[in-house]
Design an enzyme around this catalytic site. Structure first.
Site, short mmCIF file in Angstrom:
data_model
loop_
_atom_site.label_atom_id
_atom_site.label_comp_id
_atom_site.label_asym_id
_atom_site.label_seq_id
_atom_site.Cartn_x
_atom_site.Cartn_y
_atom_site.Cartn_z
N CYS A 10 -32.92 59.97 7.30
CA CYS A 10 -32.84 61.40 7.19
C CYS A 10 -33.16 61.57 5.57
O CYS A 10 -33.15 60.75 4.59
CB CYS A 10 -31.37 61.85 7.45
SG CYS A 10 -29.94 60.97 6.93
N CYS A 13 -30.43 59.61 3.57
CA CYS A 13 -30.75 58.15 3.44
C CYS A 13 -31.87 57.96 2.39
O CYS A 13 -31.77 56.90 1.53
CB CYS A 13 -31.36 57.82 4.76
SG CYS A 13 -30.17 57.80 6.13
#
Length: 80
Positions: A10, A13
Site C-alpha cells: 500500500c 508501505c
C-alpha cells in the site's frame, strides 16, 4: 544489514520503503532490502498491523510509518 518492509504494498508501505532507503543512504550504510507482501510470512513475524520495519531480523516498528529521524536512529543503532 538486512532490511525488510512488511506489508501489502500500500501507499504507507511504499512510504516506509522510501524513508528506509533514504536513512540508509544518508548514513552511508550498506543494506539489502526486501519487500515482504505474503500475509503468512508477515504473520510469522508476529506483526498484526502493517507496514512494519524489520532490521537484521528484529521488528523495530509496526503499524505506522516512522519518521526519517526515527528510522535513521534505528539503522545507526544497529550499525554499531
Amino acid at each position: 544489514m538486512n532490511i525488510k518492509i512488511l506489508g501489502s504494498g500500500c501507499a504507507k508501505c511504499h512510504c516506509l520503503d522510501v524513508v528506509a532507503h533514504q536513512a540508509v543512504d544518508e548514513l552511508g550504510v550498506v543494506a539489502d532490502f526486501e519487500n515482504v507482501t505474503d500475509p503468512g510470512e508477515i504473520a510469522s513475524w508476529g506483526v498484526m498491523s502493517t507496514p512494519a520495519l524489520v532490521i537484521d531480523d528484529e521488528v523495530v516498528a509496526s503499524g505506522h510509518v516512522p519518521s526519517l529521524t526515527d528510522v535513521r536512529a534505528l539503522v545507526a543503532a544497529r550499525n554499531g
